[in-house]
Design an enzyme around this catalytic site. Structure first.
Site, short mmCIF file in Angstrom:
data_model
loop_
_atom_site.label_atom_id
_atom_site.label_comp_id
_atom_site.label_asym_id
_atom_site.label_seq_id
_atom_site.Cartn_x
_atom_site.Cartn_y
_atom_site.Cartn_z
CG ASP A 69 -3.66 17.97 37.17
OD1 ASP A 69 -4.86 18.24 37.15
OD2 ASP A 69 -3.22 16.84 36.89
CD1 TRP B 98 -6.26 23.33 30.49
CD2 TRP B 98 -8.47 23.57 30.66
NE1 TRP B 98 -6.74 22.26 31.22
CE2 TRP B 98 -8.09 22.39 31.34
CE3 TRP B 98 -9.82 23.93 30.64
CZ2 TRP B 98 -9.01 21.57 31.99
CZ3 TRP B 98 -10.73 23.11 31.28
CH2 TRP B 98 -10.33 21.94 31.94
CD GLU C 280 -5.72 11.65 36.57
OE1 GLU C 280 -5.44 11.63 35.36
OE2 GLU C 280 -6.53 12.46 37.06
#
Length: 586
Positions: free
Chosen positions: A147, A144, A317
């Site tokens: 960001d 996986w 974020e």
């Protein structure tokens, strides 16, 4: 009988992996695996629907790694490697605790993971998932990715770190993966850069080159700052003296802490030439906070921004503060990613244009104004490279959406990044907006161009299916007219692109694009404002599972999962268009 089985299991352990793994089932939920031999990797069987098991790696009796892994029960979806190289030659033990509720229990030896777990000297990196593996977008070899992190340019290399789960193709076990490139399109995988520790998982952050040795780690050290996600989120640093190949965590971590701030993360560090100090901008709940330091270790709070500005329908974020030239002066742009709250649901990137005096950021717009960097559903966590050459502001984003990121139809890997994009400021009337342009390095992928004049008759783009290509479409619109372009394949799957002159909007409709039912949130129409007037130029960057559209004043990024590549282009509208087709290949 079960009690007798477990006693026998201790006396007569069965063997797996060419006599290099010895498995001891101590109870229904607890298993120890002794690793022997010289192989570097243990290949762990993963079943994505299985609840996670807690896996500890012990070297000479000390815990050196903890991870949560969905070990296979009924079937193996794929294998992920556990790298024992750091502890080679020592006594290795895997301590596996299965969670309760893994369904009706059988004898634990019936779980397929034990018999299919093997050791190997090297990992087969062959791409076993060809349909949706991108041709020219970066993706992890396995596991996986979300960001992008720690991007920094040094000594001719573009460093790309990223949020990474090496033990499954879904979010968890956050590490920093690492890759480097000489040209922003061809990437060399370097494996794990930062792994979780007792302060927590390794969440997003940034990296800088400490040219003057302000931190005392060494002249020219790459210093990474990241969020340690433990019981609370704190900020830590690590440094590398070998151009990012290995990192040493600072013994004085954490270096920034905050009270009563549950979402306190994603530090972006930069050098401020105005004050001759290091600065960091951090997401802190529903605002960003600015801190200053002379040595990257000791930080002082400066100011905050954002409580009354922009979109607040989700968690803030991955901030970034960059300086860009505009009309003979400089302006500052604050990138701010939000989840949820995007214009079409889920995650997205907003931005603010203004000024920064070394302590405080001030936005030029009214608080009620929200500006989006990209108008697709699949552009998130966009941040820029530090120390990019020629003063460039080069950004890259995670090409997915938290609404369905764990569900997209891939398994060997999940997620890719957008193409790198150069950022600039342009004027549209009284507004100053952020423009994204595919970085010039992407054009090196172009093959021999083919020219078309497109009218109402469909054009076959290729004699055989091609997954990766770029279309440049030029046309003119009369007032209140529109234009619709349809890309389709032999299965009748299609993506529809429309310009509406009356409303001055561009839209992309992927509802019939192919596989869309894996999430109720995936099928969508996205739209962007555009004010370029009658003459239009549209760039479409196509890859195996993505479309990135660029106009003069907008960008739009959307995933697609067709059963076959789109190879037919049709135009609807009272106009003609000139089309240039470039095959794209590394």
């Amino acid at each position: 009988m079960k009690r007798l089985f477990f006693v026998l299991a201790l006396v007569l352990p069965f063997m797996a992996g060419a006599q290099s793994l010895t498995v001891h089932h101590l109870s229904e939920t607890h298993t120890l695996i002794q690793v022997s031999g010289n192989d570097r990797y243990v290949m762990l069987p993963v079943q994505e629907t299985a609840q996670e098991a807690s896996v500890k790696v012990l070297s000479n009796g000390n815990v050196v790694l903890r991870a949560n892994i969905s070990l296979a029960i009924d079937k193996t979806d794929y294998l992920v490697p556990l790298d024992l190289g750091k502890w080679g030659g020592s006594s290795i033990l895997l301590d596996v605790t299965m969670t309760q509720g893994r369904g009706v229990r059988r004898d634990p030896s019936d779980d397929v993971c034990w018999s299919e777990m093997v050791t190997v000297p090297v990992v087969d990196h062959a791409n076993k998932e060809k349909q949706y593996r991108p041709t020219y977008h970066f993706s992890p070899e396995w596991g996986w990715m979300n960001d992008p992190n720690g991007m920094v340019y040094k000594d001719g290399e573009w460093h790309l770190f990223y949020q990474y789960n090496p033990y499954g193709s879904f979010w968890g076990n956050m590490h920093w993966g690492h890759a480097v490139s000489k040209d922003l399109v061809n990437w060399e995988h370097l494996g794990i850069a930062l792994a979780p520790d007792d302060l927590g998982a390794i969440f997003s952050g940034s990296a800088v080159v400490d040219t003057d040795n302000t931190a005392g780690f060494g002249r020219g050290a790459i210093v990474a700052m990241y969020t340690s996600d433990g019981s609370n989120q704190t900020q830590s640093i690590a440094y590398s003296l070998d151009n990012g190949r290995t990192f040493t965590k600072y013994a004085g971590n954490p270096v920034i802490m905050a009270e009563d701030t549950p979402d306190f993360r994603d530090p972006k560090v930069f050098w401020d030439h105005q004050t001759r100090q290091w600065k960091v901008v951090l997401a802190a709940g529903q605002e960003v906070q600015f801190y200053s330091s002379s040595n990257l270790k000791d930080w002082t709070y400066d100011s905050s921004f954002g409580l009354a500005y922009g979109n607040h329908n989700g968690v803030w974020e991955c901030p970034d503060l960059i300086r860009l030239p505009f009309e003979g002066k400089d302006k500052w742009v604050l990138l701010l990613n939000i989840n949820p709250g995007g214009p079409f649901g889920g995650s997205a990137t907003q931005y603010f244009v203004g000024s920064y005096d070394g302590k405080t950021f001030k936005c030029d717009d009214l608080p009620t104004v929200t500006r989006w960097m990209d108008y697709g559903k699949d552009h998130y966590a966009a941040v820029t490279w530090s120390s990019a050459p020629d003063g460039r502001a080069v950004a890259i984003a995670w090409m997915s959406n938290w609404q369905y990121a764990n569900s997209v139809p891939t398994q060997q890997f999940r997620s890719a990044n957008s193409v790198p994009r150069d950022l600039s400021l342009i004027r549209r009337g009284k507004e100053v907006i952020l423009k994204s342009t595919p970085s010039r390095e992407v054009e090196a992928l172009r093959g021999t161009p083919v020219q078309y004049t497109l009218s109402t008759a469909p054009v076959e783009l290729f004699d055989k299916p091609v997954k990766a290509y770029e279309l440049v479409i030029r046309f003119s619109l009369q007032k209140k007219e529109g234009a619709t372009f349809v890309l389709s394949n032999e299965a009748g799957e299609q993506v529809v692109f429309s310009y509406e002159a009356a409303t001055q909007t561009f839209s992309m409709d992927r509802r019939g694009s192919g596989m869309v039912k894996f999430s109720k949130k995936f099928a969508a129409v996205t739209s962007a404002p555009t004010r370029v007037g009658g003459k239009m130029e549209l760039r479409l960057l196509m890859d195996s599972a993505s479309i990135e559209a660029f106009g003069e004043d907008f960008a739009m990024t959307n995933l697609v999962f067709p059963s076959a590549p789109y190879n037919t282009l049709r135009l609807y509208g009272n106009l003609k268009a000139d089309v240039t087709l470039y095959p794209l290949a590394k």
